[in-house]
Scaffold this active site. Structure first.
Site, short mmCIF file in Angstrom:
data_model
loop_
_atom_site.label_atom_id
_atom_site.label_comp_id
_atom_site.label_asym_id
_atom_site.label_seq_id
_atom_site.Cartn_x
_atom_site.Cartn_y
_atom_site.Cartn_z
N ASN A 199 0.95 -8.93 0.96
CA ASN A 199 -0.09 -7.94 1.24
C ASN A 199 0.28 -7.19 2.51
O ASN A 199 0.99 -7.73 3.36
CB ASN A 199 -1.45 -8.63 1.44
CG ASN A 199 -2.56 -7.63 1.73
OD1 ASN A 199 -2.67 -6.60 1.06
ND2 ASN A 199 -3.39 -7.92 2.72
N HIS A 206 -1.47 -5.20 5.78
CA HIS A 206 -2.75 -5.02 6.47
C HIS A 206 -2.52 -4.16 7.71
O HIS A 206 -1.57 -4.40 8.46
CB HIS A 206 -3.32 -6.40 6.86
CG HIS A 206 -4.68 -6.29 7.48
ND1 HIS A 206 -5.82 -6.01 6.74
CD2 HIS A 206 -5.09 -6.37 8.77
CE1 HIS A 206 -6.86 -5.94 7.55
NE2 HIS A 206 -6.44 -6.15 8.77
N SER A 249 0.16 5.29 -1.03
CA SER A 249 1.29 5.74 -0.20
C SER A 249 2.26 4.59 0.09
O SER A 249 3.47 4.82 0.21
CB SER A 249 0.80 6.39 1.10
OG SER A 249 0.27 5.45 1.99
N ASN A 250 1.76 3.38 0.20
CA ASN A 250 2.69 2.25 0.40
C ASN A 250 3.53 2.01 -0.85
O ASN A 250 4.73 1.72 -0.75
CB ASN A 250 1.92 0.99 0.80
CG ASN A 250 1.63 0.96 2.28
OD1 ASN A 250 2.51 0.75 3.10
ND2 ASN A 250 0.38 1.22 2.65
C1 GRF Z 1 -3.18 0.70 3.86
O1 GRF Z 1 -3.64 1.05 5.13
C2 GRF Z 1 -2.99 -0.78 3.76
O2 GRF Z 1 -2.58 -1.36 4.96
C3 GRF Z 1 -4.33 -1.28 3.38
O3 GRF Z 1 -4.83 -0.30 2.50
C4 GRF Z 1 -4.22 0.95 2.78
C5 GRF Z 1 -3.62 1.45 1.51
O4 GRF Z 1 -3.08 2.73 1.64
N1 GRF Z 1 -4.28 -2.60 2.81
P1 GRF Z 1 -2.19 3.33 0.50
O5 GRF Z 1 -3.03 3.34 -0.78
O6 GRF Z 1 -0.96 2.49 0.34
O7 GRF Z 1 -1.87 4.73 0.95
#
Ligand code: GRF
Length: 220
Positions: free
Chosen positions: A125, A127, A31-32
């Site tokens: 990154n 977090h 999703s990011n």
């Molecule tokens: C997110 O919560 C990010 O902060 C962490 O892993 C998760 C990844 O989520 N590092 P997505 O795959 O981007 O939805």
């Protein structure tokens, strides 16, 4: 230390040759990654493009999404491989796509020192906590269980220590009386989707310095 020279500076007149190329690494739903892709599509992140999406898990939803978006993507399965050997393949793939900035987006694998050295201060990154609180896995659950009143997310450069490098962006939210760990994680995720593009935009501008642990914007 100024990084203007290391990261291609973005400007409206710079032309396509100075586009900042992102390499997105992910292991899961992505999703990011999709939020970054949408920021680029919507014109909120100018002078930036996704050069390649690399997943270390074949079934990662983020890879399927990259395929559907028609973005270059690569599956480099890490399971059962030595870290240094797998990382060497990932580095080669990133270099082959002329990646300037690596964005870890739910990439559930520690990077080798060789990887970090290959992209010095050019790996971000995200977090899901306000670092340095709650590094490591299940940060949202850690924060909820600890009873913090403010939670959030952090985008930081990657160094050799876990969830440790120079902080670029943090976004904070209150923990509500009505929250449970799940709802808190969802609301943090919404902030992540804003924070990552904000951080990439700041790095892409080249208008910053790193002073010790501090990421400092420079006036134009
Ligand atoms: C997110 O919560 C990010 O902060 C962490 O892993 C998760 C990844 O989520 N590092 P997505 O795959 O981007 O939805």
């Amino acid at each position: 230390m100024a990084f203007k020279s290391m990261i291609k500076k973005m400007s409206p007149e710079a032309g396509s040759s100075s586009v900042l190329k992102l390499g997105v690494l992910l292991s899961g739903r992505g999703s990011n990654f999709l939020a970054i892709a949408e920021s680029i599509r919507a014109g909120r992140l100018k002078g930036v493009e996704i050069a390649v999406v690399i997943g270390n898990v074949a079934e990662a939803g983020g890879l399927k999404a990259a395929r559907e978006l028609g973005l270059p993507h690569s599956v480099l399965v890490s399971k059962g491989r030595k870290r240094a050997e797998h990382d060497a393949d990932v580095i080669a793939c990133l270099k082959a796509h002329n990646v300037d900035l690596v964005c870890l987006a739910g990439y559930m694998r520690l990077l080798s020192p060789e990887f970090i050295a290959a992209f010095p201060n050019r790996i971000l990154n995200i977090h899901p906590s306000l670092l340095p609180a709650f590094p490591g896995l299940e940060a949202q659950e850690q924060a909820f269980a600890y009873g913090v009143k403010t939670a959030g997310c952090t985008v930081h450069f990657v160094d050799e220590d876990l969830d440790h490098g120079v902080i670029v962006v943090q976004r904070a939210i209150p923990v509500l009386e009505s929250d449970d760990a799940h709802s808190l994680a969802e609301r943090i995720l919404a902030e992540e989707h804003v924070a990552y593009s904000e951080a990439i935009g700041m790095v892409a501008s080249g208008e910053y310095e790193i002073r010790g642990r501090r990421f400092v914007k420079r006036a134009r």
